[in-house]
Design an enzyme around this catalytic site. Structure first.
Site, PDB file in Angstrom:
ATOM      1  N   ASN A 162       2.818   3.140  -3.771  1.00  0.00           N
ATOM      2  CA  ASN A 162       2.016   4.294  -3.394  1.00  0.00           C
ATOM      3  C   ASN A 162       0.657   3.737  -2.990  1.00  0.00           C
ATOM      4  O   ASN A 162      -0.254   3.651  -3.808  1.00  0.00           O
ATOM      5  CB  ASN A 162       1.880   5.295  -4.539  1.00  0.00           C
ATOM      6  CG  ASN A 162       1.115   6.532  -4.117  1.00  0.00           C
ATOM      7  OD1 ASN A 162       0.420   6.539  -3.116  1.00  0.00           O
ATOM      8  ND2 ASN A 162       1.219   7.583  -4.910  1.00  0.00           N
TER       9      ASN A 162
ATOM     10  N   ASP B 101       2.500  -6.021   6.724  1.00  0.00           N
ATOM     11  CA  ASP B 101       2.913  -7.405   6.932  1.00  0.00           C
ATOM     12  C   ASP B 101       3.209  -8.109   5.608  1.00  0.00           C
ATOM     13  O   ASP B 101       4.182  -8.865   5.498  1.00  0.00           O
ATOM     14  CB  ASP B 101       1.836  -8.174   7.704  1.00  0.00           C
ATOM     15  CG  ASP B 101       1.694  -7.704   9.149  1.00  0.00           C
ATOM     16  OD1 ASP B 101       2.575  -6.967   9.639  1.00  0.00           O
ATOM     17  OD2 ASP B 101       0.687  -8.073   9.776  1.00  0.00           O
TER      18      ASP B 101
ATOM     19  N   HIS C 222       4.731   9.239  -2.683  1.00  0.00           N
ATOM     20  CA  HIS C 222       3.467   9.977  -2.637  1.00  0.00           C
ATOM     21  C   HIS C 222       3.600  11.201  -3.526  1.00  0.00           C
ATOM     22  O   HIS C 222       4.597  11.933  -3.430  1.00  0.00           O
ATOM     23  CB  HIS C 222       3.116  10.400  -1.211  1.00  0.00           C
ATOM     24  CG  HIS C 222       2.917   9.234  -0.318  1.00  0.00           C
ATOM     25  ND1 HIS C 222       1.758   8.492  -0.311  1.00  0.00           N
ATOM     26  CD2 HIS C 222       3.752   8.643   0.574  1.00  0.00           C
ATOM     27  CE1 HIS C 222       1.888   7.499   0.550  1.00  0.00           C
ATOM     28  NE2 HIS C 222       3.085   7.571   1.101  1.00  0.00           N
TER      29      HIS C 222
ATOM     30  N   HIS D 195      -1.345   4.936   5.824  1.00  0.00           N
ATOM     31  CA  HIS D 195      -1.442   5.487   7.161  1.00  0.00           C
ATOM     32  C   HIS D 195      -2.000   4.522   8.202  1.00  0.00           C
ATOM     33  O   HIS D 195      -1.905   4.798   9.399  1.00  0.00           O
ATOM     34  CB  HIS D 195      -2.286   6.763   7.115  1.00  0.00           C
ATOM     35  CG  HIS D 195      -1.937   7.637   5.953  1.00  0.00           C
ATOM     36  ND1 HIS D 195      -0.671   8.164   5.771  1.00  0.00           N
ATOM     37  CD2 HIS D 195      -2.666   8.024   4.871  1.00  0.00           C
ATOM     38  CE1 HIS D 195      -0.646   8.860   4.641  1.00  0.00           C
ATOM     39  NE2 HIS D 195      -1.845   8.795   4.081  1.00  0.00           N
TER      40      HIS D 195
ATOM     41  N   TYR E  70      -2.191  16.570  -6.662  1.00  0.00           N
ATOM     42  CA  TYR E  70      -1.795  15.327  -7.321  1.00  0.00           C
ATOM     43  C   TYR E  70      -1.273  15.518  -8.743  1.00  0.00           C
ATOM     44  O   TYR E  70      -0.840  14.560  -9.363  1.00  0.00           O
ATOM     45  CB  TYR E  70      -2.977  14.352  -7.338  1.00  0.00           C
ATOM     46  CG  TYR E  70      -3.459  14.028  -5.948  1.00  0.00           C
ATOM     47  CD1 TYR E  70      -2.740  13.153  -5.145  1.00  0.00           C
ATOM     48  CD2 TYR E  70      -4.602  14.610  -5.420  1.00  0.00           C
ATOM     49  CE1 TYR E  70      -3.157  12.862  -3.849  1.00  0.00           C
ATOM     50  CE2 TYR E  70      -5.029  14.322  -4.140  1.00  0.00           C
ATOM     51  CZ  TYR E  70      -4.300  13.447  -3.358  1.00  0.00           C
ATOM     52  OH  TYR E  70      -4.710  13.163  -2.089  1.00  0.00           O
TER      53      TYR E  70
END
Length: 151
Positions: free
Chosen positions: A80, A93, A106, A86, A29
């Site tokens: 992000n 929606d 990401h 996932h 990260y």
């Protein structure tokens, strides 16, 4: 002569665990804290003539609610969602309802990590996806949105 309407307001939305940057594995990260990441994104946005506003939550319902409230407040989105990417169909929606151009970002290369991370339930609603470029990926996302908003 009428004034041109600027379409330059970018909402940068971060999901679960992104507030823990600086504590998470820097090999995946990067070394920046969340506030340092925000500062870098804001500076990159400004250089591109964009205005970035930030939102982060560790609660999926808050993320969804924020997407619901963006009408008239943003012209584009950088998302992000973290692990929610996932499996969180409620976020998918809500993104569809927001009806704004969006880019999925990401920090790590999710395609080279665990198999479950290779699934994105929001990817088909986004104009682009930037993965594995660390903080530089946000600059790429801002550039994609600027191009889209200038059309």
């Amino acid at each position: 002569m009428t004034d041109a309407v600027l379409h330059n307001r970018i909402e940068v939305m971060h999901g679960v665990n992104l507030d823990q940057l600086g504590r998470r594995d820097p090999a995946l990260y990067g070394p920046l804290s969340y506030s340092e990441l925000e500062q870098r994104i804001a500076a990159d946005a400004s250089k591109l003539g964009l205005v970035a506003r930030f939102f982060q939550t560790n609660h999926e319902g808050e993320f969804v609610g924020h997407l619901h409230r963006l009408e008239g407040l943003a012209d584009g989105l950088i998302l992000n969602p973290g692990a929610w990417t996932h499996y969180a169909y409620a976020i998918r929606d809500a993104l569809e309802l927001a009806a704004l151009p969006a880019v999925e970002v990401h920090l790590s290369d999710v395609e080279r990590r665990e198999p479950f991370r290779r699934t994105s339930v929001i990817g088909d609603l986004c104009i682009g996806r930037v993965i594995g470029k660390g903080p530089d990926g946000y600059r790429d996302a801002l550039e994609l949105l600027r191009e889209e908003l200038q059309r």
